[in-house]
Design an enzyme around this catalytic site. Sequence first.
Site, PDB file in Angstrom:
ATOM      1  N   HIS A 157       8.346   8.713  10.808  1.00 26.08           N
ATOM      2  CA  HIS A 157       7.223   8.956  11.725  1.00 26.08           C
ATOM      3  C   HIS A 157       7.559   8.402  13.092  1.00 26.08           C
ATOM      4  CE1 HIS A 157       5.195   4.908  11.843  1.00 26.08           C
ATOM      5  NE2 HIS A 157       5.607   4.781  10.594  1.00 26.08           N
ATOM      6  N   ASP A 176       8.970  -0.157  13.078  1.00 23.39           N
ATOM      7  CA  ASP A 176       7.931   0.699  12.495  1.00 23.39           C
ATOM      8  C   ASP A 176       7.476   1.753  13.505  1.00 23.39           C
ATOM      9  OD1 ASP A 176       6.001   1.758  10.845  1.00 23.39           O
ATOM     10  OD2 ASP A 176       4.629   0.064  11.039  1.00 23.39           O
ATOM     11  N   GLU A 210       1.169   8.973  11.908  1.00 25.66           N
ATOM     12  CA  GLU A 210       1.213   8.295  10.608  1.00 25.66           C
ATOM     13  C   GLU A 210       0.292   7.089  10.588  1.00 25.66           C
ATOM     14  OE1 GLU A 210       2.838   5.303   7.626  1.00 25.66           O
ATOM     15  OE2 GLU A 210       2.515   5.149   9.783  1.00 25.66           O
ATOM     16  N   GLU A 211       0.285   6.343  11.697  1.00 24.84           N
ATOM     17  CA  GLU A 211      -0.518   5.126  11.761  1.00 24.84           C
ATOM     18  C   GLU A 211      -2.014   5.423  11.781  1.00 24.84           C
ATOM     19  OE1 GLU A 211       0.919   2.490  11.190  1.00 24.84           O
ATOM     20  OE2 GLU A 211       2.886   2.367  12.138  1.00 24.84           O
ATOM     21  N   ASP A 238      11.048   4.919   6.505  1.00 23.37           N
ATOM     22  CA  ASP A 238      10.029   4.221   7.299  1.00 23.37           C
ATOM     23  C   ASP A 238      10.337   2.727   7.216  1.00 23.37           C
ATOM     24  OD1 ASP A 238       7.807   3.182   8.542  1.00 23.37           O
ATOM     25  OD2 ASP A 238       6.344   4.366   7.410  1.00 23.37           O
ATOM     26  N   HIS A 316       3.410  -3.652  14.219  1.00 25.25           N
ATOM     27  CA  HIS A 316       2.100  -3.456  14.848  1.00 25.25           C
ATOM     28  C   HIS A 316       1.797  -4.506  15.919  1.00 25.25           C
ATOM     29  CE1 HIS A 316       0.635  -1.156  10.985  1.00 25.25           C
ATOM     30  NE2 HIS A 316       1.660  -0.576  11.588  1.00 25.25           N
TER      31      HIS A 316
END
Length: 347
Positions: A157, A176, A210-211, A238, A316
């Site tokens: 992603h 990520d 995706e998130e 991922d 994140h």
Amino acid sequence: MSRQGFRRIALSETDERWMAEDQIIGLLRQKIHFMDVTDRDLEYVASLKAYKAEDFPTSASKQSVVLPIAGNVSVPALTSWLTELSTSFKTRYYQSPSGAKASQWIFDQAKHLAKKAAANVKVSVKQFEHPWPQSSVIARIEGEDAADAPVVVLSAHLDSVNHQNPWFGQSPGADDDGSGSATIFESFRILISSGLVPKRPIEFHWYAGEEGGLLGSQKVVAAYKRAGIPVFGVLQSDMTGYFPSGETETIAVITDFVDPALTRFLKALVETYAGVGWTETSCGFACSDHASWTKAGFPSAFMFESEFPASSPYVHTPDDDVSNVSFEHMAKFTKLAVAFAVEMSLF
């Protein structure tokens, strides 16, 4: 049925709730995986039959083809590409203007690379547009078999998120999932320059959103199922860039919400090509885009950087940058992605 300002969020296979944006952001902060099923993309195609291969390879049998190609995996190329992706955009959040620009950048990079393909290799690159600003990107190497032959998919992603401030917070997303995106981009680079014409077509998918709850992959998977496109197998990458300091380096193989036979084959590839061992780990409901393929009835497998509890603590956040990834670790995943693509496409 819909509710103004709310999204339908699946927290498990049996638990769906209407949630406001602040509640969804709360899930991100708590590191709770979820699938946004508001548009019912996969539900609307649930009655359609997904292609299912009778069998998969059970061992690595194309080493004479794989090893010379995988030997061209370049740590400097991985480093350069991921550094540019993770520093050029403040965030790749799927609803943000910079998230849309990041998608366009990946598309442009893939289009530029496709022009350098070996003369005998037929390559195409397209954008898969969504109702939000960020597109998914799909590149394809045509196979010798008919155009409707079952396709092999390498996926990742392209979006990122800052869980404190999704819209405006700094989110380099190097691990990520910049790492997975770089893994399959480098695989794309060396495969199209190798001169290999696969038996089956090979596709490379960079998913948007995706998130936000596997949004982009749900729409791509639903479109493939609706169109009757046969998919031989999917390998999701991922987070392929981090492993804990002082720990033994391994390739983690996800064991839940995946196809067992394809996962056994992935383990065989690790044993043959990775130079390190594998370990099993689980990641729970809707932890990445492989779950969209599995839900739709297609076989998927998922390789991950470490045992799930020991994965990167920086995701994140603004600290998910290239200083906290290992490009040598990432290179091993890239070799595995190449091996998966070649072995599956020539089977």
